[in-house]
Scaffold this motif. Structure first.
Motif, PDB file in Angstrom:
ATOM      1  N   HIS A  57      -3.843  11.321   8.353  1.00  0.00           N
ATOM      2  CA  HIS A  57      -2.842  11.535   7.306  1.00  0.00           C
ATOM      3  C   HIS A  57      -2.034  10.263   7.039  1.00  0.00           C
ATOM      4  CE1 HIS A  57      -3.598  15.755   6.661  1.00  0.00           C
ATOM      5  NE2 HIS A  57      -3.614  15.949   7.970  1.00  0.00           N
ATOM      6  N   GLU A  58      -1.775   9.496   8.098  1.00  0.00           N
ATOM      7  CA  GLU A  58      -1.084   8.223   7.928  1.00  0.00           C
ATOM      8  C   GLU A  58      -1.903   7.280   7.044  1.00  0.00           C
ATOM      9  OE1 GLU A  58       0.119   4.466  10.806  1.00  0.00           O
ATOM     10  OE2 GLU A  58       0.337   6.508  11.604  1.00  0.00           O
ATOM     11  N   GLN A  59      -3.208   7.228   7.277  1.00  0.00           N
ATOM     12  CA  GLN A  59      -4.074   6.380   6.464  1.00  0.00           C
ATOM     13  C   GLN A  59      -4.165   6.881   5.028  1.00  0.00           C
ATOM     14  OE1 GLN A  59      -5.551   3.393   7.444  1.00  0.00           O
ATOM     15  NE2 GLN A  59      -5.829   3.281   5.206  1.00  0.00           N
ATOM     16  N   ARG A  60      -4.210   8.204   4.837  1.00  0.00           N
ATOM     17  CA  ARG A  60      -4.280   8.755   3.489  1.00  0.00           C
ATOM     18  C   ARG A  60      -3.020   8.386   2.691  1.00  0.00           C
ATOM     19  NH1 ARG A  60      -7.564  12.274   0.676  1.00  0.00           N
ATOM     20  NH2 ARG A  60      -9.029  11.134   1.995  1.00  0.00           N
ATOM     21  N   ILE A  61      -1.880   8.398   3.352  1.00  0.00           N
ATOM     22  CA  ILE A  61      -0.627   8.013   2.694  1.00  0.00           C
ATOM     23  C   ILE A  61      -0.679   6.539   2.279  1.00  0.00           C
ATOM     24  CG2 ILE A  61       1.837   7.594   3.133  1.00  0.00           C
ATOM     25  CD1 ILE A  61       1.714  10.227   4.860  1.00  0.00           C
ATOM     26  N   LYS A  62      -1.204   5.697   3.147  1.00  0.00           N
ATOM     27  CA  LYS A  62      -1.345   4.271   2.808  1.00  0.00           C
ATOM     28  C   LYS A  62      -2.293   4.088   1.630  1.00  0.00           C
ATOM     29  CE  LYS A  62      -0.436   2.480   7.473  1.00  0.00           C
ATOM     30  NZ  LYS A  62      -1.019   1.787   8.663  1.00  0.00           N
ATOM     31  N   ASP A  63      -3.396   4.820   1.642  1.00  0.00           N
ATOM     32  CA  ASP A  63      -4.371   4.721   0.547  1.00  0.00           C
ATOM     33  C   ASP A  63      -3.763   5.159  -0.779  1.00  0.00           C
ATOM     34  OD1 ASP A  63      -6.207   3.864   2.413  1.00  0.00           O
ATOM     35  OD2 ASP A  63      -7.235   5.795   2.580  1.00  0.00           O
ATOM     36  N   ILE A  64      -2.989   6.242  -0.747  1.00  0.00           N
ATOM     37  CA  ILE A  64      -2.358   6.724  -1.977  1.00  0.00           C
ATOM     38  C   ILE A  64      -1.351   5.704  -2.493  1.00  0.00           C
ATOM     39  CG2 ILE A  64      -0.747   8.459  -2.884  1.00  0.00           C
ATOM     40  CD1 ILE A  64      -2.235  10.545  -1.212  1.00  0.00           C
ATOM     41  N   MET A  65      -0.595   5.095  -1.593  1.00  0.00           N
ATOM     42  CA  MET A  65       0.369   4.072  -2.017  1.00  0.00           C
ATOM     43  C   MET A  65      -0.351   2.892  -2.665  1.00  0.00           C
ATOM     44  SD  MET A  65       3.579   3.424  -2.244  1.00  0.00           S
ATOM     45  CE  MET A  65       4.594   4.179  -0.967  1.00  0.00           C
ATOM     46  N   THR A  66      -1.486   2.498  -2.113  1.00  0.00           N
ATOM     47  CA  THR A  66      -2.268   1.414  -2.704  1.00  0.00           C
ATOM     48  C   THR A  66      -2.743   1.795  -4.112  1.00  0.00           C
ATOM     49  OG1 THR A  66      -3.021   0.636  -0.542  1.00  0.00           O
ATOM     50  CG2 THR A  66      -4.329  -0.021  -2.456  1.00  0.00           C
ATOM     51  N   LEU A  67      -3.194   3.020  -4.276  1.00  0.00           N
ATOM     52  CA  LEU A  67      -3.641   3.491  -5.591  1.00  0.00           C
ATOM     53  C   LEU A  67      -2.494   3.484  -6.594  1.00  0.00           C
ATOM     54  CD1 LEU A  67      -5.945   6.462  -4.499  1.00  0.00           C
ATOM     55  CD2 LEU A  67      -6.686   4.340  -5.618  1.00  0.00           C
ATOM     56  N   ILE A  68      -1.318   3.925  -6.158  1.00  0.00           N
ATOM     57  CA  ILE A  68      -0.145   3.928  -7.042  1.00  0.00           C
ATOM     58  C   ILE A  68       0.209   2.500  -7.455  1.00  0.00           C
ATOM     59  CG2 ILE A  68       2.350   4.371  -7.107  1.00  0.00           C
ATOM     60  CD1 ILE A  68       1.824   6.894  -5.440  1.00  0.00           C
ATOM     61  N   ASP A  69       0.185   1.590  -6.496  1.00  0.00           N
ATOM     62  CA  ASP A  69       0.498   0.192  -6.797  1.00  0.00           C
ATOM     63  C   ASP A  69      -0.501  -0.420  -7.768  1.00  0.00           C
ATOM     64  OD1 ASP A  69       2.718   0.216  -5.162  1.00  0.00           O
ATOM     65  OD2 ASP A  69       1.692  -0.668  -3.425  1.00  0.00           O
ATOM     66  N   CYS A  70      -1.731   0.114  -7.791  1.00  0.00           N
ATOM     67  CA  CYS A  70      -2.766  -0.406  -8.686  1.00  0.00           C
ATOM     68  C   CYS A  70      -2.771   0.303 -10.042  1.00  0.00           C
ATOM     69  CB  CYS A  70      -4.140  -0.262  -8.026  1.00  0.00           C
ATOM     70  SG  CYS A  70      -4.396  -1.353  -6.614  1.00  0.00           S
TER      71      CYS A  70
END
Length: 331
Positions: free
Chosen positions: A255-268
């Motif tokens: 879940h920690e990694q999924r949150i990081k991935d979502i933040m990266t997607l938002i930033d992109c």
């Protein structure tokens, strides 16, 4: 399939037709006076047929059987009404009147409305271009279940269910479901985990709106049981396993990694629920996103919403509504 997995505990595998999970593990704790069956399968004839045959082979009379429901999702509670004999108890964490605490208490039509609302939030044009918008999304047994005539017998934190030489303590673990409850026998170290901790897959955590905060509750419940001295984890799906702490840590890291991935997607620039979910990595068995069934996309949207809700609650992101659509930004 019937398998004795520990003294007086039998795993009965109940099929889940046309479902990605394939089957649910139910556990019969066989006692001299009364026995307890943990979970039941869908509200389908095959569930009650498999269970009744297993009870017959194990020589457990229906009038000496009680039921424990780990949580009130249809693949666990669906067949409870057809198995419970008059005078028997169906234990569950429920409302005092025996009804459900979970959102699944709503009518079939209300549940359809909720999933349509979620789907429309992710795919604004869905309703105008899909024939399914005027039809049922799910088969009735997927999101509904009848309550036993006598209702459920409420259990709370610390209540004890005894059978077969075991004294199972109830541990409330909301997150996957409001009503989720695990069973733990301290003497043997046996932990019946329901859907709270699974070995082969990550439990499904879903929000249908941003106020539910199911992931926050799930992670708190996961931490609650991480340090239990457990000898064997008996989950509702997949393999029985050891190493509870290690598995809990793996799930938390997921879940920690999924949150990081979502933040990266938002930033992109992937700022909507639909764009975020469709660009996340899912175990779709090589089926492209645009070929996934509407049901599978709904589950993906619900999981994504749960993570977005968590991130909003932790003030990692913020939300702005533009032309009726939710847009997410880094805080």
């Amino acid at each position: 399939m019937i398998e004795e997995v520990c003294k007086n505990i039998f795993r009965i595998t109940v099929p889940l037709p046309n479902n990605a999970l394939s089957a649910v593990n139910t556990y019969l704790v066989k006692g001299d006076e009364r026995s307890v069956l943990v979970d039941t399968g869908f509200d389908l004839p095959i569930s009650s047929s498999v269970l009744r045959r297993a009870l017959e082979l194990l020589q457990v009379p229906p009038d000496r059987l009680d039921i424990f429901i780990t949580h009130q999702h249809p693949d666990h509670a669906g067949a409870a009404y057809s198995i419970v004999a008059p005078g028997a108890l169906a234990y569950s964490h429920c409302a005092p009147d025996g009804s459900s605490l979970d959102f699944i208490r709503f009518s079939f039509e209300e549940q359809e409305r909720l999933v349509r609302k979620l789907l429309s939030a992710a795919e604004p044009t869905w309703k105008s271009h899909r024939v399914e918008s005027e039809e049922k999304i799910f088969e009735r047994h997927i999101i509904s279940w009848p309550i036993p005539e006598s209702g459920f017998k409420r259990v709370d934190e610390g209540d004890v269910i005894s059978a077969g030489g075991y004294d199972f303590c109830c541990i409330l673990t909301p997150g996957h479901c409001d009503t989720h409850t695990c069973l733990y026998d301290e003497k043997s170290g046996i932990f019946i985990s329901g859907d709270h901790v699974l070995k082969d897959i990550t439990p499904h955590i879903v929000d249908v709106n941003l106020e539910m905060k199911n992931l926050s509750r799930y992670l708190k419940s996961l931490k609650k049981i991480t340090d239990l001295p457990v000898s064997s984890v008996m989950p509702a799906h997949g393999s029985i396993f050891t190493g509870l702490r290690e598995r809990c840590e793996e799930i938390a890291l997921h879940h920690e990694q999924r949150i990081k991935d979502i933040m990266t997607l938002i930033d992109c620039g992937n700022n909507t629920l639909g764009n975020i979910a469709s660009n996340c990595i899912w175990n779709t068995r090589n089926v492209p996103w645009n070929e996934l069934s509407v049901e599978m996309r709904i589950f993906a949207y619900g999981e994504t919403y749960a993570h977005l809700s968590y991130m909003l609650n932790e003030r990692l992101i913020e939300i702005v509504e533009t032309d009726g659509q939710e847009i997410f930004y880094r805080a």
